[in-house]
Design a protein around this motif. Structure first.
Motif, short mmCIF file in Angstrom:
data_model
loop_
_atom_site.label_atom_id
_atom_site.label_comp_id
_atom_site.label_asym_id
_atom_site.label_seq_id
_atom_site.Cartn_x
_atom_site.Cartn_y
_atom_site.Cartn_z
N PRO A 337 2.42 10.20 0.03
CA PRO A 337 2.39 9.69 -1.35
C PRO A 337 2.57 8.17 -1.42
O PRO A 337 1.90 7.49 -2.20
N GLN A 338 3.49 7.64 -0.59
CA GLN A 338 3.73 6.21 -0.61
C GLN A 338 2.49 5.44 -0.12
O GLN A 338 2.13 4.40 -0.68
N ALA A 339 1.84 5.96 0.91
CA ALA A 339 0.65 5.30 1.43
C ALA A 339 -0.46 5.28 0.40
O ALA A 339 -1.13 4.25 0.20
N LEU A 340 -0.67 6.40 -0.28
CA LEU A 340 -1.73 6.45 -1.29
C LEU A 340 -1.39 5.58 -2.50
O LEU A 340 -2.28 5.04 -3.15
N ALA A 341 -0.10 5.45 -2.80
CA ALA A 341 0.31 4.54 -3.87
C ALA A 341 -0.02 3.10 -3.49
O ALA A 341 -0.45 2.30 -4.33
N LEU A 342 0.18 2.75 -2.22
CA LEU A 342 -0.17 1.41 -1.77
C LEU A 342 -1.68 1.19 -1.81
O LEU A 342 -2.14 0.09 -2.12
N VAL A 343 -2.45 2.22 -1.49
CA VAL A 343 -3.90 2.11 -1.62
C VAL A 343 -4.28 1.84 -3.08
O VAL A 343 -5.12 0.98 -3.37
N SER A 344 -3.65 2.57 -4.00
CA SER A 344 -3.91 2.36 -5.43
C SER A 344 -3.57 0.93 -5.84
O SER A 344 -4.34 0.27 -6.54
N SER A 345 -2.42 0.43 -5.36
CA SER A 345 -2.03 -0.95 -5.68
C SER A 345 -3.02 -1.94 -5.09
O SER A 345 -3.33 -2.97 -5.71
N SER A 346 -3.51 -1.65 -3.88
CA SER A 346 -4.49 -2.53 -3.25
C SER A 346 -5.76 -2.62 -4.07
O SER A 346 -6.35 -3.70 -4.21
N VAL A 347 -6.17 -1.49 -4.63
CA VAL A 347 -7.37 -1.48 -5.47
C VAL A 347 -7.17 -2.33 -6.71
O VAL A 347 -8.02 -3.15 -7.08
N TYR A 348 -6.02 -2.16 -7.38
CA TYR A 348 -5.76 -2.94 -8.58
C TYR A 348 -5.65 -4.43 -8.25
O TYR A 348 -6.14 -5.29 -9.00
#
Length: 408
Positions: A337-348
């Motif tokens: 979950p933390q890794a995918l949250a970082l991916v989401s932040s990277s996209v934004y």
């Protein structure tokens, strides 16, 4: 803990998760279509109304990784349901907002919900995917994000024009209720990971491979958004495309994006995420080269720009599935979950930087520099992806291969 077989409700589960992603993404961007109406209705400038979009995106980028760490031990299903309940309440309360401050407060609540739910959606999708299907399942849910651009935002704009600027938010809230019910019925719970301290939860996120994957995501999205944000001016300059023609081209590009994401998910499972990312970036670069070429011989016939435009959209939406799959592999199940949250932040983050850089390039050098700069970003993203592979071999490809061998 991963489920090893597809449940009878696997299709419904993916549909529920895709609908949730569709709802959240539509809510993020639907303001763009009713921006003038919001400004008039609340007696503020359009720039101030535009900050509603900015605040939503910034909150999602900042809060998502923090929330993922804080809620790492929470049951995924409970987190999804609670987050969507907050999202629905924030949107359904918009008719009560009589001031700009009140609306901003509700948008903050909706953004907080989205920052928690969207990474959990992809983490749940990955956790429940059978062996050898993680890429395809992630791509199916990713189609919800693509569909928001193709259908959700235009539909919200039409609803706003017909019933007033508050109506798209109410519609989003009702759609959220439908997603909430669908999640409750179709999505089983994912066993919570063992209790761990914050330092232990964060440790997998410090792996060099994951860092390079995130950098590749930021730069790839930056390059895409610096072009996509100013697609209208570019096509007007290159091929004389007006508002009506732009709408048709965007619809065609959106359909290509959905197909690209789905095909990318299949490739992730078959050849691994590193190669899939490289293919997507290569196709993106070819598309940018074609568009830059047609700009130099402007005005080009609109038929000439259709093919590179379709290739661009398919390639751009083919990037997220391999990025997510590699992030999951480098972080491991304990920090998914933390890794995918970082991916989401990277996209934004990439989106925000891309819009800013694209605007500067457009004003300073003209629209012809946009595809060239986007291609340079793509090369840089490919370099970061290669560095990730040098740090650690591609584990998802190995797992997918092992899963296929196990079936023989």
């Amino acid at each position: 803990m991963r489920l090893l077989t597809r449940s009878p409700t696997g299709g419904l589960r993916l549909a529920a998760l895709a609908l949730t992603a569709f709802t959240l993404q539509t809510d993020d961007f639907v303001i763009v279509g009713v921006l003038p109406s919001i400004a008039r209705g609340l007696s503020v400038g359009e720039a101030a109304a535009g900050q509603l979009v900015t605040v939503f995106s910034v909150i999602c980028a900042v809060v998502a990784p923090v929330a993922a760490v804080a809620t790492a031990s929470w049951p995924r299903r409970r987190l999804l349901l609670a987050g969507m309940a907050l999202f629905c309440a924030a949107n359904l309360a918009v008719p009560l907002a009589s001031s700009y401050g009140a609306l901003m407060g509700l948008r903050v609540l909706a953004a907080l919900a989205a920052a928690v739910v969207l990474p959990a959606v992809f983490a749940t999708t990955a956790a429940l995917a059978p062996p050898g299907r993680q890429g395809r399942d992630l791509a199916t849910v990713m189609a919800g994000l693509t569909g928001a651009v193709v259908a959700g935002v235009p539909s919200g704009t039409w609803i706003g024009a017909a019933f007033g600027w508050r109506a798209p938010f109410v519609a989003g809230g009702l759609l959220g209720v439908a997603a909430l019910v669908f999640l409750r019925v179709a999505v089983p719970d994912v066993p919570s990971p063992p209790a761990a301290g914050v330092a232990e939860r964060l440790r997998p996120l410090a792996r060099p491979g994951l860092l390079f994957v995130l950098l590749a995501a930021v730069v790839a999205v930056l390059g895409n958004l610096l072009f996509q944000t100013y697609l209208g001016p570019f096509l007007a300059d290159a091929a004389g495309v007006g508002a009506t023609g732009l709408g048709g081209l965007l619809l065609l590009a959106g359909a290509a994006g959905i197909a690209g994401a789905r095909f990318s998910g299949t490739l992730v499972d078959r050849i691994g995420p590193a190669r899939t990312f490289a293919l997507a970036i290569s196709a993106f670069t070819i598309a940018m080269a074609g568009l830059a070429l047609f700009w130099t011989v402007r005005p080009a016939h609109v038929a000439l720009v259709v093919m590179p435009l379709v290739l661009w959209s398919a390639a751009a939406w083919a990037v997220p599935p391999p990025v997510q799959a590699r992030a999951l592999a480098f972080a491991g199940d304990e920090a998914a979950p933390q890794a995918l949250a970082l991916v989401s932040s990277s996209v934004y983050l990439g989106a925000a930087l891309g819009a800013g850089l694209g605007g500067w390039l457009l004003d300073t050098f003209g629209s012809g520099t946009l595809p060239v700069a986007a291609a340079l970003c793509a090369f840089t993203a490919l370099a970061f992806s290669a560095l990730a592979g040098r740090a650690v071999p591609d584990p998802v490809h190995r797992l997918s291969t092992d899963a296929r061998k196990a079936k023989v």
